[in-house]
Design an enzyme around this catalytic site. Sequence first.
Site, PDB file in Angstrom:
ATOM      1  N   TRP A  43       0.790  -1.224   0.000  1.00 25.41           N
ATOM      2  CA  TRP A  43       0.000   0.000   0.000  1.00 25.41           C
ATOM      3  C   TRP A  43       0.824   1.276   0.000  1.00 25.41           C
ATOM      4  O   TRP A  43       0.295   2.354  -0.239  1.00 25.41           O
ATOM      5  CB  TRP A  43      -0.915   0.019   1.239  1.00 25.41           C
ATOM      6  CG  TRP A  43      -0.189  -0.327   2.517  1.00 25.41           C
ATOM      7  CD1 TRP A  43      -0.180  -1.533   3.150  1.00 25.41           C
ATOM      8  CD2 TRP A  43       0.678   0.532   3.289  1.00 25.41           C
ATOM      9  NE1 TRP A  43       0.627  -1.480   4.281  1.00 25.41           N
ATOM     10  CE2 TRP A  43       1.163  -0.230   4.380  1.00 25.41           C
ATOM     11  CE3 TRP A  43       1.090   1.858   3.171  1.00 25.41           C
ATOM     12  CZ2 TRP A  43       2.029   0.298   5.331  1.00 25.41           C
ATOM     13  CZ3 TRP A  43       1.956   2.387   4.112  1.00 25.41           C
ATOM     14  CH2 TRP A  43       2.414   1.610   5.176  1.00 25.41           C
ATOM     15  N   CYS A  54      10.443   1.583   1.838  1.00 23.53           N
ATOM     16  CA  CYS A  54      11.522   0.605   2.035  1.00 23.53           C
ATOM     17  C   CYS A  54      12.881   1.252   1.840  1.00 23.53           C
ATOM     18  O   CYS A  54      13.850   0.878   2.502  1.00 23.53           O
ATOM     19  CB  CYS A  54      11.350  -0.563   1.062  1.00 23.53           C
ATOM     20  SG  CYS A  54       9.882  -1.558   1.356  1.00 23.53           S
ATOM     21  N   GLU A 113      11.049  -7.723  -3.581  1.00 22.61           N
ATOM     22  CA  GLU A 113      11.605  -6.498  -2.994  1.00 22.61           C
ATOM     23  C   GLU A 113      10.969  -6.372  -1.623  1.00 22.61           C
ATOM     24  O   GLU A 113       9.782  -6.071  -1.507  1.00 22.61           O
ATOM     25  CB  GLU A 113      11.307  -5.281  -3.875  1.00 22.61           C
ATOM     26  CG  GLU A 113      12.106  -4.041  -3.480  1.00 22.61           C
ATOM     27  CD  GLU A 113      11.364  -3.133  -2.524  1.00 22.61           C
ATOM     28  OE1 GLU A 113      11.652  -3.235  -1.296  1.00 22.61           O
ATOM     29  OE2 GLU A 113      10.517  -2.358  -2.966  1.00 22.61           O
ATOM     30  N   LYS A 143      -2.715  -8.524  -7.246  1.00 22.80           N
ATOM     31  CA  LYS A 143      -3.300  -8.668  -5.921  1.00 22.80           C
ATOM     32  C   LYS A 143      -2.714  -7.533  -5.082  1.00 22.80           C
ATOM     33  O   LYS A 143      -1.578  -7.604  -4.629  1.00 22.80           O
ATOM     34  CB  LYS A 143      -2.952 -10.035  -5.314  1.00 22.80           C
ATOM     35  CG  LYS A 143      -3.738 -10.351  -4.019  1.00 22.80           C
ATOM     36  CD  LYS A 143      -3.213  -9.567  -2.852  1.00 22.80           C
ATOM     37  CE  LYS A 143      -3.985  -9.848  -1.573  1.00 22.80           C
ATOM     38  NZ  LYS A 143      -4.163  -8.663  -0.724  1.00 22.80           N
ATOM     39  N   HIS A 144      -3.492  -6.476  -4.930  1.00 26.68           N
ATOM     40  CA  HIS A 144      -3.001  -5.306  -4.213  1.00 26.68           C
ATOM     41  C   HIS A 144      -3.295  -5.444  -2.719  1.00 26.68           C
ATOM     42  O   HIS A 144      -4.041  -6.315  -2.287  1.00 26.68           O
ATOM     43  CB  HIS A 144      -3.656  -4.044  -4.769  1.00 26.68           C
ATOM     44  CG  HIS A 144      -2.736  -2.856  -4.833  1.00 26.68           C
ATOM     45  ND1 HIS A 144      -1.762  -2.625  -3.866  1.00 26.68           N
ATOM     46  CD2 HIS A 144      -2.619  -1.843  -5.724  1.00 26.68           C
ATOM     47  CE1 HIS A 144      -1.114  -1.513  -4.181  1.00 26.68           C
ATOM     48  NE2 HIS A 144      -1.605  -1.023  -5.295  1.00 26.68           N
ATOM     49  N   SER A 198       6.537  -7.135   2.936  1.00 24.46           N
ATOM     50  CA  SER A 198       7.276  -7.514   4.125  1.00 24.46           C
ATOM     51  C   SER A 198       8.075  -8.785   3.894  1.00 24.46           C
ATOM     52  O   SER A 198       7.800  -9.574   2.973  1.00 24.46           O
ATOM     53  CB  SER A 198       6.305  -7.738   5.287  1.00 24.46           C
ATOM     54  OG  SER A 198       5.505  -8.894   5.054  1.00 24.46           O
ATOM     55  N   SER A 256      -4.955  -4.890   0.792  1.00 25.37           N
ATOM     56  CA  SER A 256      -6.393  -4.830   1.027  1.00 25.37           C
ATOM     57  C   SER A 256      -6.889  -3.463   1.477  1.00 25.37           C
ATOM     58  O   SER A 256      -8.097  -3.220   1.477  1.00 25.37           O
ATOM     59  CB  SER A 256      -6.785  -5.889   2.071  1.00 25.37           C
ATOM     60  OG  SER A 256      -6.601  -7.195   1.548  1.00 25.37           O
TER      61      SER A 256
END
Length: 461
Positions: A136, A268, A234, A160-161, A213, A163
């Site tokens: 996100w 990140c 990544e 698949k983004h 993550s 939620s």
Amino acid sequence: MPIATVNPATGETLKTYDALGDEEIEHRLATAEEAFRHHRTTSFAERARLLHRAADLLEGDAPDIGRIMTVEMGKPVKQARAEAAKCAKAMRWYADHAEELLADEEGAKADAEDSGASRVLVRYRPLGPVLAVMPWNFPLWQVIRFAAPALMAGNVGLLKHASNVPQTALYLEDLFRRAGYPEGCFQTLLVGSGAIEDILRDPRIKAATLTGSEPAGRAVASVAGDEVKKTVLELGGSDPFVVMPSADIERAAKTAVTARVQNNGQSCIAAKRFIVHTDVFDAFAEHFTAGMNALTVGDPLDEGTDVGPVATEQGRDDLVELVDDAVESGATVLCGGELPDGDGWYYPPTVLADITPEMRIHHEETFGPVATLYRAADLDEAVALANDTPFGLSSNVWTRDEAETDRFVRDLEAGGVYVNGMTASHPAFPFGGIKRSGYGRELSGHGIREFCNITTVWHGA
């Protein structure tokens, strides 16, 4: 986790969505497979035309999609608009360069003859439908830096983004549809994380990419490995920002503030650990802390806001735990460190000094506007501290000494070394990490070739 837009500035749930059922998932997988059969045969000129059209539409949509991103995950709206513009730039870059990047590579005549051939070449061919599991924090950019090269290579994508950014995810599918891409070339899958394994195991999915993550990366890599499917990961980062005595201290400190709090500190590649030579430590700490203190924290839809809320309540709780643990173990709070009153998941820009290896914050990633300051006696200690992390995404080095620069470039364990500047991604340069920050590369020619079948074509004499 429900599929929903929850405004992190207020905690209010604005929209909820039902997850796709098995029948609809099957339909989308079949549609992707059929779309690939056609899309793989299209010319680079046609692919470029479509991607340029998508870039133009995205640029025009920037104010609206920028507001949606801000409402869904809390980044300052001016940064959201800039993210949309960056995505359009990357789309145009791949539209203009993909044919050259994937051009056939002719082998040397002598090598061909030595193998008994009249001619040998390498051709880059697309793999098929690629599953993208995306986070996100940069809800447009993380997707586009996968989608643009994948589509230009002749692959098709299924997203698949995260939620908590469903409106952004649906916007992306609609964007490519409006640009003229045939049905199935790019689809959004509104599903929970529990559905990923079955989708990834489906034989129609040929590869996967994940940004997120470390636990999520491990899960996807495990399934893909069991299915012998290519992945690019990544994952997290705890990037060092090293400052040596020859640096421009005021400039370094000013850049350090931006490098730490960009995207509300939820990046990140944000600098997180500030390792400063003892000769300039006090001066840097003073300028850096003053800069962090001067930031405006508030409503991310306000044009004057520098730092908005953390995207999720759990994310803020994680920050509180890390900071409290550090303080209880002897860390010094130079600024911030206390929860504000009021609604929303805000956390103040915070600087901690006197960090020791026993503290969780020394080893774990801080995903929010919290910086840790370290004092290094010399170059050797600076390198050792910089590498004392399980992550290896990027790094920042401030020095005007050429020998020091060479040493850092040689010895820092990271996928990037940025000298006298902050880490930033650009479509022309490879992006990715080592150690627990993942593997593979995105962007540049390296990124577009990750999901290609690198084919040797041998012609007999």
